[in-house]
Design a protein around this motif. Structure first.
Motif, short mmCIF file in Angstrom:
data_model
loop_
_atom_site.label_atom_id
_atom_site.label_comp_id
_atom_site.label_asym_id
_atom_site.label_seq_id
_atom_site.Cartn_x
_atom_site.Cartn_y
_atom_site.Cartn_z
N VAL A 27 0.84 -1.20 0.00
CA VAL A 27 0.00 0.00 0.00
C VAL A 27 0.87 1.25 0.00
O VAL A 27 0.60 2.22 -0.72
CB VAL A 27 -0.97 -0.01 1.21
CG1 VAL A 27 -1.68 1.31 1.36
CG2 VAL A 27 -1.97 -1.14 1.07
N LEU A 28 1.95 1.24 0.80
CA LEU A 28 2.89 2.37 0.80
C LEU A 28 3.48 2.58 -0.58
O LEU A 28 3.56 3.71 -1.07
CB LEU A 28 4.01 2.12 1.82
CG LEU A 28 5.16 3.13 1.79
CD1 LEU A 28 4.68 4.48 2.32
CD2 LEU A 28 6.34 2.63 2.57
N ALA A 30 2.18 1.75 -3.46
CA ALA A 30 1.15 2.24 -4.36
C ALA A 30 0.90 3.72 -4.15
O ALA A 30 0.79 4.49 -5.12
CB ALA A 30 -0.14 1.45 -4.15
N VAL A 31 0.82 4.15 -2.90
CA VAL A 31 0.58 5.57 -2.61
C VAL A 31 1.77 6.41 -3.07
O VAL A 31 1.60 7.49 -3.65
CB VAL A 31 0.29 5.77 -1.11
CG1 VAL A 31 0.29 7.23 -0.74
CG2 VAL A 31 -1.05 5.13 -0.75
N LEU A 32 2.99 5.91 -2.85
CA LEU A 32 4.17 6.65 -3.31
C LEU A 32 4.25 6.70 -4.83
O LEU A 32 4.71 7.69 -5.40
CB LEU A 32 5.44 6.03 -2.73
CG LEU A 32 5.70 6.32 -1.27
CD1 LEU A 32 6.95 5.59 -0.79
CD2 LEU A 32 5.84 7.81 -1.01
N ILE A 34 1.62 6.79 -6.83
CA ILE A 34 0.63 7.79 -7.25
C ILE A 34 1.17 9.19 -6.99
O ILE A 34 1.07 10.07 -7.85
CB ILE A 34 -0.71 7.54 -6.53
CG1 ILE A 34 -1.32 6.22 -7.02
CG2 ILE A 34 -1.67 8.69 -6.75
CD1 ILE A 34 -2.50 5.75 -6.21
N PHE A 35 1.79 9.40 -5.83
CA PHE A 35 2.37 10.71 -5.51
C PHE A 35 3.51 11.05 -6.47
O PHE A 35 3.55 12.14 -7.04
CB PHE A 35 2.88 10.71 -4.07
CG PHE A 35 3.74 11.89 -3.74
CD1 PHE A 35 3.18 13.14 -3.54
CD2 PHE A 35 5.11 11.75 -3.64
CE1 PHE A 35 3.97 14.23 -3.24
CE2 PHE A 35 5.91 12.83 -3.34
CZ PHE A 35 5.34 14.07 -3.14
N VAL A 81 1.15 6.69 -12.13
CA VAL A 81 -0.17 6.80 -11.49
C VAL A 81 -1.01 5.56 -11.82
O VAL A 81 -1.68 5.00 -10.95
CB VAL A 81 -0.87 8.10 -11.91
CG1 VAL A 81 -2.32 8.10 -11.48
CG2 VAL A 81 -0.16 9.30 -11.31
N GLY A 84 0.36 2.66 -9.82
CA GLY A 84 0.00 2.81 -8.41
C GLY A 84 -1.45 2.46 -8.16
O GLY A 84 -1.77 1.79 -7.17
N CYS A 85 -2.34 2.89 -9.04
CA CYS A 85 -3.76 2.55 -8.89
C CYS A 85 -3.99 1.05 -9.06
O CYS A 85 -4.78 0.45 -8.35
CB CYS A 85 -4.60 3.34 -9.88
SG CYS A 85 -4.71 5.09 -9.50
N LEU A 88 -2.72 -0.61 -5.89
CA LEU A 88 -3.57 -0.28 -4.74
C LEU A 88 -4.91 -0.98 -4.78
O LEU A 88 -5.39 -1.49 -3.77
CB LEU A 88 -3.77 1.24 -4.67
CG LEU A 88 -4.49 1.78 -3.45
CD1 LEU A 88 -3.70 1.48 -2.18
CD2 LEU A 88 -4.71 3.27 -3.59
#
Length: 146
Positions: A27-28, A30-32, A34-35, A81, A84-85, A88
């Motif tokens: 999850v970390l 994936a969020v990174l 996307i960021f 992105v 990452g999506c 996630l």
């Protein structure tokens, strides 16, 4: 106390990564992604829109057109992105592999981007390397709920 003698329960020491619940590391990552992808997208947008925004170091080993680098960062940002999506929301093995590939390309592109925006390029290199590490090690810490 009743037992289910008809179904022996075997402990699974190695969960199947296709059906595993996503771990915190994944999850970390994936969020990174996307960021980092959003930041790369905006970095590329700024490079395409305004060539005089960035200061270019003269006689750098890797001299490329700033507009060309802008398009590279735009495409990599969109791919990051999307990866990452995918990681996630699905957590599938193909999404992790795609995320590792795109994050590695992002780290390489930001290494070549160093003369244009050194501090931010170093930050995005570190984020992409952390993403690769988290995606590579996250599957070992996931549990199978089936």
């Amino acid at each position: 106390m009743a037992t289910d003698a008809g179904r022996p329960q075997a402990a699974r020491t190695h969960p199947d990564p296709w059906n595993a619940v996503t771990s915190g590391r994944t999850v970390l990552a994936a969020v990174l992604m996307i960021f980092g992808g959003a930041m790369a997208f905006f970095e590329g947008l700024a490079a395409v829109a305004s060539d005089d925004l960035f200061v270019v170091t003269r006689h750098y080993l890797f001299e490329f057109s700033l507009t060309g680098w802008g398009w590279v960062h735009l495409i990599l940002g969109i791919a990051l992105v999307a990866a990452g999506c995918a990681v996630l929301f699905s957590g599938a093995l193909w999404a992790r592999y795609f995320g590792i590939m795109v994050a590695g390309l992002g780290a390489f592109a930001n290494f070549l981007w160093l003369p244009y925006y050194p501090l931010w390029a170093l930050v995005l290199i570190a984020v992409n390397i952390l993403v690769v590490w988290a995606l590579c090690t996250g599957a070992h810490h996931e549990v199978d709920l089936t």
